[in-house]
Design a protein around this motif. Structure first.
Motif, short mmCIF file in Angstrom:
data_model
loop_
_atom_site.label_atom_id
_atom_site.label_comp_id
_atom_site.label_asym_id
_atom_site.label_seq_id
_atom_site.Cartn_x
_atom_site.Cartn_y
_atom_site.Cartn_z
N LYS A 8 0.86 -1.30 -0.06
CA LYS A 8 0.09 -0.37 0.14
C LYS A 8 0.58 1.48 -0.20
CE LYS A 8 -4.55 -2.28 2.12
NZ LYS A 8 -5.14 -2.24 3.07
N LYS A 9 2.12 1.39 0.44
CA LYS A 9 2.85 1.77 0.57
C LYS A 9 3.70 2.32 0.04
CE LYS A 9 6.56 4.51 3.58
NZ LYS A 9 7.74 2.94 3.74
N ASN A 10 4.74 1.59 -1.06
CA ASN A 10 5.39 1.32 -2.10
C ASN A 10 4.91 1.39 -3.75
OD1 ASN A 10 7.66 2.13 -0.22
ND2 ASN A 10 7.83 0.55 0.24
N PHE A 11 3.91 0.38 -3.28
CA PHE A 11 3.46 -0.08 -5.07
C PHE A 11 2.77 1.01 -5.65
CE2 PHE A 11 4.30 -4.42 -4.81
CZ PHE A 11 5.27 -4.78 -3.77
N LYS A 12 2.62 1.20 -7.23
CA LYS A 12 1.87 1.72 -7.88
C LYS A 12 1.65 1.49 -9.12
CE LYS A 12 2.46 5.39 -5.53
NZ LYS A 12 0.75 5.70 -4.47
N GLY A 13 0.40 2.19 -10.41
CA GLY A 13 0.27 1.45 -10.66
C GLY A 13 0.58 3.22 -12.25
N ALA A 14 0.80 2.31 -13.40
CA ALA A 14 1.15 3.43 -14.73
C ALA A 14 0.56 3.05 -15.83
CB ALA A 14 2.64 3.56 -14.79
N VAL A 15 0.08 4.54 -16.14
CA VAL A 15 -0.73 3.86 -17.35
C VAL A 15 0.40 4.99 -18.48
CG1 VAL A 15 -3.15 4.42 -18.75
CG2 VAL A 15 -2.64 4.84 -16.19
N SER A 16 0.67 4.03 -19.92
CA SER A 16 1.71 4.15 -20.45
C SER A 16 0.53 4.79 -21.12
CB SER A 16 2.28 3.31 -20.89
OG SER A 16 2.92 2.33 -20.08
N PHE A 17 0.90 6.08 -22.15
CA PHE A 17 0.50 6.22 -23.37
C PHE A 17 1.45 6.65 -24.88
CE2 PHE A 17 -3.55 8.19 -22.43
CZ PHE A 17 -3.98 7.85 -21.30
N VAL A 18 1.13 6.02 -25.75
CA VAL A 18 3.05 6.09 -26.68
C VAL A 18 1.66 6.26 -28.00
CG1 VAL A 18 3.57 4.11 -28.11
CG2 VAL A 18 3.30 3.52 -25.43
N LYS A 19 2.48 7.22 -28.02
CA LYS A 19 2.28 7.82 -29.16
C LYS A 19 2.70 7.30 -30.87
CE LYS A 19 0.97 12.69 -30.59
NZ LYS A 19 -0.32 12.23 -30.64
N VAL A 20 1.70 7.80 -31.46
CA VAL A 20 1.74 6.62 -32.75
C VAL A 20 1.62 8.17 -34.12
CG1 VAL A 20 0.56 4.77 -34.82
CG2 VAL A 20 0.26 4.72 -31.97
N ASP A 21 2.84 7.41 -34.95
CA ASP A 21 2.42 8.69 -35.81
C ASP A 21 1.98 7.94 -36.86
OD1 ASP A 21 5.37 10.90 -37.55
OD2 ASP A 21 3.92 8.99 -38.82
N LYS A 22 0.86 8.89 -37.29
CA LYS A 22 0.19 9.43 -37.87
C LYS A 22 0.59 8.58 -39.18
CE LYS A 22 -3.61 12.62 -37.99
NZ LYS A 22 -4.20 11.61 -36.14
N GLU A 23 1.74 8.84 -40.22
CA GLU A 23 2.19 8.04 -41.26
C GLU A 23 2.92 6.93 -41.35
OE1 GLU A 23 1.34 10.25 -44.24
OE2 GLU A 23 -0.44 11.25 -42.63
N THR A 24 3.83 7.10 -40.56
CA THR A 24 4.20 5.98 -40.22
C THR A 24 4.11 4.50 -39.14
OG1 THR A 24 5.77 6.74 -38.69
CG2 THR A 24 6.59 6.83 -41.08
#
Ligand code: RUQ
Ligand code: CUA
Length: 660
Positions: free
Chosen positions: A195-211
């Protein structure tokens, strides 16, 4: 209090276990198949299927492409696992694809294929998929059916709620299943300090529109729950992303019991647009991390791996308005957004109803501060009644996942009662239910999580097959089942076996993919450093203990086919360029005793096999793919001499023609 929780819990768990007991399973399906089922799945020889279904390979780490309605397996696409069939992860060019911050990790557990989207519709350009174990997201290029990019995600454990893309593939997003201390946080801590030390992380990966190129843009640090699945909003709810979470009890042991205490866990709603604005305004904190980013190029036919050293994070507790929680009964699993983007359907694994939340009511509840407490000090929990549009009553037992058709209906899998339930999105009334065999997980309708479902079929992926196929020893085949959903009642058409454990699949009308197919790689465009464009350029070059063989393949010979002057202990790199410029003429390459796999070289491509000869002798090599009438003639020999031998490098083809 605790005691009464257990009373509710125990029968629920018993039910879950019961689903695997023969006594509880539904009857055989034989009688429920219509006489015209065969006709509906019959795709005549030489004809194409109507739909591609991309199915995760689960613990095989791969993706499989099937034709629907026939259920024919078209291709296994290697992603996170080495594939000896074509040398993926074995050839020098593709080994970097499997590099991670932990070194070479040649296996993973892939769950959720996700087609790229434009305006909320599947556009047929790319397929993303998660590696659950060593957290990664891969991108497959659907013009070549090859994995062309893999990005590792730092700071998380268990990349399960992943990869789900926003309406225009602005981002693919992944969330933590196993919360843990952040990578740089001095993480040698007692496990019970969760409860003290753990975390969640949501990753946002940007995607290039063309490639389609991916880049880890930022991570949101969220409370240490288990995040299970996700879906992006669309239309009106475009700016939001929804995640289910369980273990809001924050247990770190015996989760089976300890994470099932609360009557309700949550759907977490994130305003990703707002998060993006905060990042652009420089509110992110840069932190040191280590993660691999691997990119494959169709020009060099090679991958490069870069270890990245930094990411930026936002602690959501410091930015009001980013995150809200909607209470959801009984350990929610799937979360799905209706095609109009107005309703959010969440499925509690142990729940007896399916709650359907209203996006509009969610905004109202936020505006009116209809809160029911806070998480971690200042993350509001919205009142259940304030956000609820309604509940689908008595749907069955163990709802998991929902997709939508083109006629306003939703279809939900029921793991425990082994059925698919069809209900009407506007009035939440159940219309039909069909038994499945057995214990379904996900289901897939073509376009079924998009703004414009195509409908017509649902493919259900089952967790247990039992008596459906010929037995194959202790482990039975995994299974998918195809239903016709064009009418009022669902009709079972077909069972077909799958590779690994199929978790989820995405399905798309074939025409969106077929028109973009690459048939061969242009030799003239081949930029591989070891490519040779004609037999005249072939050669063998020694540099100390390294020997580079520049070889070509062409129906029906390898050039050169006699190579001498190799020595025990050499590092021999055989670079083979396939000179063919025609569709579907790969050549294979294999060496006796090589501690490696074969290569399968596409027309116009160059691939490299590394070989360490360890004993002297004559060593044959050959083409493994039956490419022509004289394929069996497509062979050659290495002569391996002792280390330090005086035998010079010599290579040839056709120097001693046999004359009568
Ligand atoms: S999961 S059976 Cu790995 Cu998507 Cu729900
Ligand atoms: Cu080339 Cu067989």
């Amino acid at each position: 209090m605790k005691f009464s929780n257990y009373i509710i819990l125990i029968p629920a768990l018993a039910l879950l276990a019961g689903s695997t007991m023969p006594g509880c399973k539904p009857g055989k399906a034989g009688s429920s198949v219509d006489a015209d089922a065969a006709q509906k799945v019959y795709v005549a020889p030489g004809k194409y299927d109507e739909i591609y279904t991309f199915m995760s390979g689960g613990f095989s780490g791969q993706v499989a492409a099937y034709g629907i309605p026939s259920g024919r397996l078209l291709k296994v696409i290697p992603v996170f696992s080495q594939n000896p069939e074509n040398g993926y992860g074995y050839s020098e060019e593709t080994k970097p694809m499997l590099n991670t911050s932990h070194g070479f990790v040649a296996w993973d557990d892939s769950h959720h294929p996700e087609l790229s989207k434009t305006n909320g519709e599947d556009d047929g350009r790319w397929l993303f998929i998660n590696g659950n174990n060593t957290p990664r997201i891969a991108r497959i290029d659907l013009t070549t059916f090859k994995t062309t990019e893999i990005i590792e995600l730092p700071n998380i454990g268990g990349n399960h709620a992943s990869p789900f893309c926003t309406e225009n593939t602005e981002y693919v997003v992944g969330n933590t299943r196993f919360s843990q201390p952040l990578d740089n946080a001095g993480n040698d801590v007692p496990i019970d300090s969760y409860k003290k030390n753990f975390k969640g992380a949501v990753s946002f990966v940007k995607v290039d529109k063309e490639t389609g190129g991916m880049k880890l843009a930022f991570q949101l640090i969220v409370p240490a729950f288990n995040y299970d699945l996700a879906h992006a909003g669309k239309g009106p709810s475009h700016d939001w992303m929804f995640f289910t979470c369980y273990n809001t009890e924050q247990a770190n042991t015996l989760l089976e019991v300890n994470a099932s205490q609360r009557d309700k866990d949550f759907v977490m709603a994130i305003n990703w647009k707002k998060a993006e604005e905060l990042i652009l305004a420089g509110k992110g904190t840069k932190i040191p991390v280590k993660y691999a980013h691997n990119v494959y190029s169709d020009k060099t036919h090679s991958a490069t791996s870069t270890i990245e050293k930094e990411t930026q994070i936002l602690d959501v507790t410091k930015f009001p308005g980013l995150v809200y929680y909607m209470p959801c009964p009984k350990s929610p699993h799937g979360v799905d957004v209706t095609p109009d983007g107005e309703s959010i359907v969440a499925s509690g694994k142990l729940a007896a109803v399916i709650p359907v939340f209203s996006y509009k009511k969610m905004l109202d509840a936020i505006a009116k501060k209809a809160y029911d407490g806070m998480i971690d000090g200042n993350l509001p929990v919205l009142k259940y009644e304030a956000v609820l549009r309604g509940e689908v009553k008595k749907p069955g037992l163990g709802p998991l996942h929902t997709e939508f058709d083109d006629k306003g209906f939703a279809y939900t899998t029921m793991f425990v009662s082994s059925e698919v339930v069809k209900w009407k999105v506007d009035n939440l009334e159940i219309i039909d239910r069909a038994p499945v065999f057995y214990s379904p997980g996900h289901l897939s309708i073509p376009g079924g999580d998009s703004k414009k479902p195509y409908g017509k079929y649902v493919i259900v992926m089952d967790k247990i097959t039992k008596d459906r196929y010929l037995p194959t020893g202790p482990e039975l085949s995994q299974a998918a089942q195809l239903f016709d959903i064009s009418g009022n009642k669902m009709k079972l058409l077909l069972d077909f076996p799958t590779i690994g454990e199929p978790h989820y699949a995405q399905s798309i009308p074939a025409e969106k993919i077929v028109k973009n197919q690459v048939k061969f790689f242009k030799l003239a465009d081949n930029k591989n450093a070891y490519a040779v464009k004609s037999e005249k350029e072939t050669k063998v070059v020694r540099t100390g203990k390294r020997v580079d063989v520049y070889m070509t393949a062409m129906r029906s010979h390898l050039a050169p086919d006699n190579i001498e002057g190799i020595q025990v202990g050499d590092d021999v790199y055989i670079h083979i360029t396939n000179l063919e410029q025609d569709w579907d003429v790969p050549h294979g390459f294999a060496i006796k005793g090589a501690n490696n796999a074969e290569l399968l070289i596409m027309p116009g491509e160059t691939s490299t096999l590394k070989w360490n000869p360890y004993q002297q002798g004559i060593v044959p090599f050959y083409c493994t793919d039956f490419c022509s009438a004289l394929h069996q003639e497509m062979q050659g020999y290495f002569r391996v001499s002792p280390a330090g031998s005086k035998v010079p490098i010599k290579f040839s083809i056709g120097v001693n023609p046999v004359t009568q």
